[in-house]
Design a protein around this motif. Structure first.
Motif, PDB file in Angstrom:
ATOM      1  N   ASP A  74       1.562  -1.155   0.248  1.00 48.06           N
ATOM      2  CA  ASP A  74      -0.242   0.098  -0.236  1.00 48.06           C
ATOM      3  C   ASP A  74       1.345   0.931  -0.076  1.00 48.06           C
ATOM      4  N   ALA A  75       1.824   1.485  -0.103  1.00 48.10           N
ATOM      5  CA  ALA A  75       3.223   1.757  -0.492  1.00 48.10           C
ATOM      6  C   ALA A  75       2.435   2.939  -1.378  1.00 48.10           C
ATOM      7  N   MET A  76       2.619   4.786  -1.522  1.00 47.78           N
ATOM      8  CA  MET A  76       2.264   5.360  -2.556  1.00 47.78           C
ATOM      9  C   MET A  76       2.333   6.457  -2.249  1.00 47.78           C
ATOM     10  N   PRO A  77       2.946   7.835  -2.886  1.00 48.46           N
ATOM     11  CA  PRO A  77       2.740   9.184  -2.742  1.00 48.46           C
ATOM     12  C   PRO A  77       1.961   9.739  -2.390  1.00 48.46           C
ATOM     13  N   ASN A  78       1.846  10.918  -1.803  1.00 49.19           N
ATOM     14  CA  ASN A  78       1.413  11.848  -1.152  1.00 49.19           C
ATOM     15  C   ASN A  78       0.552  12.075  -0.303  1.00 49.19           C
ATOM     16  N   ARG A  79       1.273  10.787   1.004  1.00 46.36           N
ATOM     17  CA  ARG A  79       0.875  10.787   2.037  1.00 46.36           C
ATOM     18  C   ARG A  79       2.098  11.341   3.150  1.00 46.36           C
ATOM     19  N   VAL A  80       1.883  12.675   2.603  1.00 51.33           N
ATOM     20  CA  VAL A  80       2.670  13.727   3.812  1.00 51.33           C
ATOM     21  C   VAL A  80       1.418  14.335   4.113  1.00 51.33           C
ATOM     22  N   ARG A  81       1.252  15.184   5.468  1.00 55.73           N
ATOM     23  CA  ARG A  81       0.395  15.534   6.662  1.00 55.73           C
ATOM     24  C   ARG A  81       1.286  16.561   6.971  1.00 55.73           C
ATOM     25  N   THR A  82      -0.279  17.576   7.222  1.00 52.97           N
ATOM     26  CA  THR A  82       0.589  18.885   7.566  1.00 52.97           C
ATOM     27  C   THR A  82      -0.535  18.593   9.205  1.00 52.97           C
ATOM     28  N   GLU A  83       0.668  19.847   9.949  1.00 50.92           N
ATOM     29  CA  GLU A  83      -0.629  20.141  11.414  1.00 50.92           C
ATOM     30  C   GLU A  83       0.582  21.707  11.954  1.00 50.92           C
ATOM     31  N   TYR A  84      -0.197  22.362  12.239  1.00 50.62           N
ATOM     32  CA  TYR A  84       0.029  23.730  13.245  1.00 50.62           C
ATOM     33  C   TYR A  84      -0.279  22.847  14.287  1.00 50.62           C
TER      34      TYR A  84
ATOM     35  N   ALA B 105       2.702  27.031  22.624  1.00 55.06           N
ATOM     36  CA  ALA B 105       1.611  27.287  24.112  1.00 55.06           C
ATOM     37  C   ALA B 105       2.280  28.592  24.398  1.00 55.06           C
ATOM     38  N   ASN B 106       3.311  28.993  23.985  1.00 52.76           N
ATOM     39  CA  ASN B 106       3.845  30.530  24.225  1.00 52.76           C
ATOM     40  C   ASN B 106       4.134  31.046  23.402  1.00 52.76           C
ATOM     41  N   PRO B 107       3.415  32.843  24.152  1.00 54.14           N
ATOM     42  CA  PRO B 107       3.001  33.374  23.242  1.00 54.14           C
ATOM     43  C   PRO B 107       3.736  34.453  22.619  1.00 54.14           C
ATOM     44  N   ALA B 108       4.917  34.143  22.469  1.00 49.98           N
ATOM     45  CA  ALA B 108       5.928  34.257  22.153  1.00 49.98           C
ATOM     46  C   ALA B 108       5.875  33.536  20.545  1.00 49.98           C
ATOM     47  N   HIS B 109       5.475  32.523  20.770  1.00 48.76           N
ATOM     48  CA  HIS B 109       6.220  32.260  18.877  1.00 48.76           C
ATOM     49  C   HIS B 109       4.811  32.318  18.604  1.00 48.76           C
ATOM     50  N   GLN B 110       3.688  32.979  18.904  1.00 44.36           N
ATOM     51  CA  GLN B 110       2.700  33.363  17.856  1.00 44.36           C
ATOM     52  C   GLN B 110       3.164  34.040  16.633  1.00 44.36           C
ATOM     53  N   GLN B 111       4.375  34.739  16.410  1.00 44.17           N
ATOM     54  CA  GLN B 111       4.707  35.468  15.302  1.00 44.17           C
ATOM     55  C   GLN B 111       4.859  34.149  14.620  1.00 44.17           C
ATOM     56  N   ILE B 112       5.621  33.189  15.067  1.00 46.91           N
ATOM     57  CA  ILE B 112       6.375  32.499  14.158  1.00 46.91           C
ATOM     58  C   ILE B 112       5.264  31.395  12.939  1.00 46.91           C
ATOM     59  N   TYR B 113       4.239  31.525  14.264  1.00 45.09           N
ATOM     60  CA  TYR B 113       3.590  30.188  13.370  1.00 45.09           C
ATOM     61  C   TYR B 113       2.474  31.516  12.479  1.00 45.09           C
ATOM     62  N   ASP B 114       2.360  32.057  12.927  1.00 51.68           N
ATOM     63  CA  ASP B 114       1.629  33.308  11.752  1.00 51.68           C
ATOM     64  C   ASP B 114       2.908  32.881  10.015  1.00 51.68           C
ATOM     65  N   ASN B 115       4.223  33.294  10.733  1.00 50.11           N
ATOM     66  CA  ASN B 115       4.844  33.868   9.481  1.00 50.11           C
ATOM     67  C   ASN B 115       4.834  31.609   8.552  1.00 50.11           C
ATOM     68  N   LEU B 116       4.641  31.256   9.512  1.00 49.08           N
ATOM     69  CA  LEU B 116       4.211  29.578   9.005  1.00 49.08           C
ATOM     70  C   LEU B 116       3.376  29.413   8.342  1.00 49.08           C
ATOM     71  N   LYS B 117       1.505  29.850   8.772  1.00 48.52           N
ATOM     72  CA  LYS B 117       0.750  29.750   7.824  1.00 48.52           C
ATOM     73  C   LYS B 117       0.598  30.186   6.801  1.00 48.52           C
ATOM     74  N   GLN B 118       1.149  31.720   6.622  1.00 45.91           N
ATOM     75  CA  GLN B 118       0.860  32.451   5.727  1.00 45.91           C
ATOM     76  C   GLN B 118       1.836  32.353   4.713  1.00 45.91           C
ATOM     77  N   GLN B 119       2.832  31.849   4.862  1.00 52.94           N
ATOM     78  CA  GLN B 119       4.173  31.649   3.968  1.00 52.94           C
ATOM     79  C   GLN B 119       3.896  29.614   3.665  1.00 52.94           C
ATOM     80  N   ARG B 120       2.077  29.305   4.095  1.00 54.55           N
ATOM     81  CA  ARG B 120       2.012  27.973   3.929  1.00 54.55           C
ATOM     82  C   ARG B 120       3.538  26.790   3.825  1.00 54.55           C
ATOM     83  N   VAL B 121       4.800  27.289   4.809  1.00 56.13           N
ATOM     84  CA  VAL B 121       5.178  26.149   5.083  1.00 56.13           C
ATOM     85  C   VAL B 121       5.124  25.157   4.886  1.00 56.13           C
TER      86      VAL B 121
END
Ligand SMILES: [Zn+2]
Length: 283
Positions: free
Chosen positions: A29-39, A43-59
């Protein structure tokens, strides 16, 4: 000083390998297109900007598309998450986890101006970000595809990441490698400043200085013209540089023999032809 990413290896995978009969049939059952992602929520408010940037840039989405040619027997999840202050990244049981703390560490160590190699500060985070995910994905590939390793897994994961990135266009490869080399060199310099005990050499990772030179040797071995300044600016000694083409070819032979059979070649060609570093609108 935080070390370059470490990982923990699942004991279960090792156990499974031990009990599976040699020559067990390949997963059907090995097949391509099997990578899933999750943001994960930071937990740390100091990382909110990183979270926003990653999502905005679809990293993560871009990394998932980048890795889509691998034919995995089950889904691989790429996740960013808070790690209670730990600067680290992990692979375990089909999940790659990169801590917001590790990404913050990358941003904290960006060059303040253009580097001697000509890397613009705004591009300097791209390489280390790709590298940390690809290093951990290397562990995932070795584990999920049951790739035999002759040598140390951590070194192989470093080389896996470098090799993949060295397949991109010259322009993107150069930007990525310069960014990774900048951070790796800072870590090597910091590690050299510490007084080392014998036990400090007992870790599963090579010393930061060795990881730095292994990286630039791969780059120089792949393209001595593009990375001609590895010897001058990168301080790659001539005696090591002389063998880098052979070192690169040795890894390439292993990759082509052991890993390429698990790659969807048509998809791989499509991926290789794309530009990856600039944010692109969703298709
Ligand atoms: Zn690792």
């Amino acid at each position: 000083m935080a070390a370059r990413h470490r990982h923990i290896k699942t004991g279960l995978a090792v156990l499974m390998l031990a009990i599976l009969p040699a020559g067990a049939p390949a997963q059907t059952d090995a097949m391509p297109n099997r990578v899933r992602t999750e943001y994960g929520d930071p937990a740390n408010p100091a990382h909110q900007q990183i979270y926003d940037n990653l999502k905005q840039q679809r990293v993560l989405e871009r990394l998932g598309e980048f890795l889509s040619p691998f034919r995995f027997p089950r889904d691989l999840l790429l996740k960013v998450e808070g790690c209670n202050g730990k600067v680290n990244a992990y692979y375990e049981d089909a999940v790659v986890r990169v801590c917001y703390e590790y990404l913050a560490f990358i941003y904290d160590n960006l060059p303040r101006g253009a580097t001697p190699g000509g890397l613009a500060p705004e591009d300097a985070a791209l390489g280390p970000t790709f590298d940390v995910f690809l290093h951990e994905t290397g562990h995932a590939v070795f584990d999920m595809l049951r790739i035999p390793l002759v040598g140390r897994e951590e070194d192989a994961a470093d080389l896996f990441s470098a090799y993949i990135l060295l397949q991109l266009s010259k322009e993107e490869t150069r930007t990525l490698m310069r960014g990774i080399a900048h951070l790796a060199r800072k870590e090597a310099t910091a590690a050299m400043a510490e007084t080392l005990q014998l036990k400090d050499y007992a870790g599963v990772h090579s010393h930061a200085g060795q990881r730095y030179f292994n990286l630039i040797c791969m780059a120089y071995g792949r393209d001595p013209e593009l990375f001609a300044n590895a010897v001058s600016i990168g301080q790659l000694p001539a005696e090591r540089a002389a063998g880098c083409a052979t070192e690169y070819a040795q890894f390439e032979y292993a990759f082509q023999t052991l890993i390429l059979p698990h790659v969807d070649y048509e998809l791989f060609r499509t991926v290789r032809a794309r530009q990856w570093l600039r944010p692109q609108p969703p298709e």
